[in-house]
Design a protein around this motif. Sequence first.
Motif, PDB file in Angstrom:
ATOM      1  N   ILE A   1      25.223  -0.176 -43.859  1.00  0.00           N
ATOM      2  CA  ILE A   1      25.765   0.646 -44.646  1.00  0.00           C
ATOM      3  C   ILE A   1      26.226   1.934 -43.596  1.00  0.00           C
ATOM      4  O   ILE A   1      25.235   2.232 -42.914  1.00  0.00           O
ATOM      5  N   VAL A   2      27.289   2.160 -43.575  1.00  0.00           N
ATOM      6  CA  VAL A   2      28.063   3.308 -42.692  1.00  0.00           C
ATOM      7  C   VAL A   2      28.487   4.424 -44.071  1.00  0.00           C
ATOM      8  O   VAL A   2      29.560   3.980 -44.702  1.00  0.00           O
ATOM      9  N   ARG A   3      28.191   5.641 -43.741  1.00  0.00           N
ATOM     10  CA  ARG A   3      28.698   6.659 -44.425  1.00  0.00           C
ATOM     11  C   ARG A   3      29.350   7.725 -44.124  1.00  0.00           C
ATOM     12  O   ARG A   3      29.554   8.007 -43.047  1.00  0.00           O
ATOM     13  N   ASP A   4      29.993   8.241 -44.994  1.00  0.00           N
ATOM     14  CA  ASP A   4      31.057   9.405 -44.447  1.00  0.00           C
ATOM     15  C   ASP A   4      30.547  10.577 -43.616  1.00  0.00           C
ATOM     16  O   ASP A   4      31.118  11.445 -42.980  1.00  0.00           O
ATOM     17  N   ASN A   5      29.116  10.866 -43.966  1.00  0.00           N
ATOM     18  CA  ASN A   5      28.513  12.076 -43.526  1.00  0.00           C
ATOM     19  C   ASN A   5      27.895  11.576 -41.809  1.00  0.00           C
ATOM     20  O   ASN A   5      27.168  12.244 -41.372  1.00  0.00           O
ATOM     21  N   ARG A   6      28.472  10.554 -41.324  1.00  0.00           N
ATOM     22  CA  ARG A   6      28.033  10.004 -39.757  1.00  0.00           C
ATOM     23  C   ARG A   6      26.696   9.628 -39.716  1.00  0.00           C
ATOM     24  O   ARG A   6      25.984   9.797 -38.794  1.00  0.00           O
ATOM     25  N   THR A   7      26.050   8.840 -40.850  1.00  0.00           N
ATOM     26  CA  THR A   7      24.797   8.274 -40.861  1.00  0.00           C
ATOM     27  C   THR A   7      25.121   6.860 -41.145  1.00  0.00           C
ATOM     28  O   THR A   7      25.980   6.490 -41.952  1.00  0.00           O
ATOM     29  N   ALA A   8      23.974   6.118 -40.651  1.00  0.00           N
ATOM     30  CA  ALA A   8      24.265   4.478 -41.137  1.00  0.00           C
ATOM     31  C   ALA A   8      22.727   3.944 -41.065  1.00  0.00           C
ATOM     32  O   ALA A   8      22.010   4.393 -40.451  1.00  0.00           O
ATOM     33  N   GLU A   9      22.551   2.882 -41.681  1.00  0.00           N
ATOM     34  CA  GLU A   9      21.207   2.213 -41.772  1.00  0.00           C
ATOM     35  C   GLU A   9      21.562   0.751 -41.837  1.00  0.00           C
ATOM     36  O   GLU A   9      22.822   0.374 -42.341  1.00  0.00           O
ATOM     37  N   VAL A  10      20.964  -0.196 -41.364  1.00  0.00           N
ATOM     38  CA  VAL A  10      20.870  -1.557 -41.521  1.00  0.00           C
ATOM     39  C   VAL A  10      19.605  -1.897 -42.092  1.00  0.00           C
ATOM     40  O   VAL A  10      18.512  -1.792 -41.750  1.00  0.00           O
TER      41      VAL A  10
ATOM     42  N   GLN B   1      29.431   9.475 -31.789  1.00  0.00           N
ATOM     43  CA  GLN B   1      30.397  10.618 -31.990  1.00  0.00           C
ATOM     44  C   GLN B   1      31.299  10.193 -32.981  1.00  0.00           C
ATOM     45  O   GLN B   1      32.148  11.185 -33.281  1.00  0.00           O
ATOM     46  N   SER B   2      31.648   9.169 -33.429  1.00  0.00           N
ATOM     47  CA  SER B   2      32.595   8.549 -34.204  1.00  0.00           C
ATOM     48  C   SER B   2      32.108   7.629 -35.344  1.00  0.00           C
ATOM     49  O   SER B   2      30.732   7.083 -35.054  1.00  0.00           O
ATOM     50  N   LEU B   3      32.792   7.404 -36.448  1.00  0.00           N
ATOM     51  CA  LEU B   3      32.267   6.384 -37.400  1.00  0.00           C
ATOM     52  C   LEU B   3      32.334   4.798 -36.690  1.00  0.00           C
ATOM     53  O   LEU B   3      31.500   3.978 -36.742  1.00  0.00           O
ATOM     54  N   GLN B   4      33.507   4.919 -35.880  1.00  0.00           N
ATOM     55  CA  GLN B   4      33.393   3.533 -35.102  1.00  0.00           C
ATOM     56  C   GLN B   4      31.992   3.119 -34.287  1.00  0.00           C
ATOM     57  O   GLN B   4      31.476   2.152 -34.053  1.00  0.00           O
TER      58      GLN B   4
END
Length: 460
Positions: A17-26, A39-42
Amino acid sequence: MGTAPTEVLAFPNIRAIVRDNRTAEVIIAGNSRVVPAGQSLQDLRNNALALVLGEARTLQRPVRVRIEDPEGHGELIVHPDHKIESVSYQPRPARRRTETPETTPEKAAPTATDPTPAREPGPVSTAPGAVCFAPATVDTQARPGPASSAEPAPRRPLREAGSFLAAPGTVEPATQGIRGMLNTMGLSLAPSADELSEREDIRLASKHFAGTRTIAVVNQKGGSNKTPTVADLAAVFGRNGGSVVAWDNNPTTGTLGWRTEQGDHTRSALDVIAAADALLSPTARSADINAFVHHQSTDKYDVLRSDSDVDGTHEVTAEEVDILHRVVSKYYRLILMDSGNNHRSAEWNRMIDHADQLVVPTTNEEDRVEAALLTLQGLDLKSERSARLAANAVVIVSERQKGEVRLSQETADKFRPYVRDVVVVPFDPALKSGQIRFGALRPATRRAWLRSAAAVARGL
């Protein structure tokens, strides 16, 4: 032989899960793992896939992963050897409309004689482990039938015929975000709205105008970010189009020379004035100007420095500004002029006379904001021409420190009713001191300066 997607176990259940607020989790079998920041969504996407790859290596077999991303959702198969396959992908519905070509034929509604409903678009497998996305095709081939009895079309003059080569422009597939990542696997997904916007800004920043264009960067108050604004706009235009000079039109030692690379000489605007006849002669060559300007090796523009002689007494006159402008106009297509703070001086006012576009930088500090307003109001009263420049101005609000997003927007909103465009540039420590190098800026800062350059280009 490879493993077909249908043979890959759905256990353990994995979600990225990658979120708009520049956080992510697996999430693996119900256990959440925080994805390292980027530094970026990528960067987040890459870091998330690295965690999934680690799980595949641990299990020594391919694994399935459901992806949820600001741009869409789908399913991938990740192999221990880094191979990644796309099983499905669905863009966000809100953006899907912008991705459908206008020329796609509409599906015919079922009729009494054709009860088979039209098939919905969906993933079409082209080979084991490979998926391409394409709308369901509609057979538009004309079927044999009785000859038409309609009257032939009336004859028209040949001069009214348009080109038979005219065709709608094509859009290159996405190169950014999850769509760009999936395209590296053999798909051909359209770019997102954000990527299309960035491409348009690059197009504007790359535009070559007929004749030289001059941009004046002005604010009566020192410390209003004039020099970084000149350097970063020059870098965007230089990297995308070339033939750009940043001219420090300052009555005393300007800071543009301090914050940019110095060439193998110390020449300044005064040396150009002294050599003007030779530089303007018919026998002068394009490379002759290189003896007087300071080239920026990575940002691809040149700097014409102001006089830095500490005991110098020469004051540049309006006529000498005219001479300098004739010289740089001969050698460059785009001129960005840094300025001093004295709006009553001769060189400041003659700069305005040569300007095609006005840029007014400011920080969030109250006195800088007020000075920017007074600069615009003074030009509005000066003459009809300067009033047009003020009304067509671009205001660039640079955040002075972290945590000023709300204040920046409030500052920008104050100017919006009075000028053509306002752009906010986020805080970046690379702009606080030292040499300004565009490549050292954060991605969000570089994007904001590209947006600023595009806004300026629209007025040229």
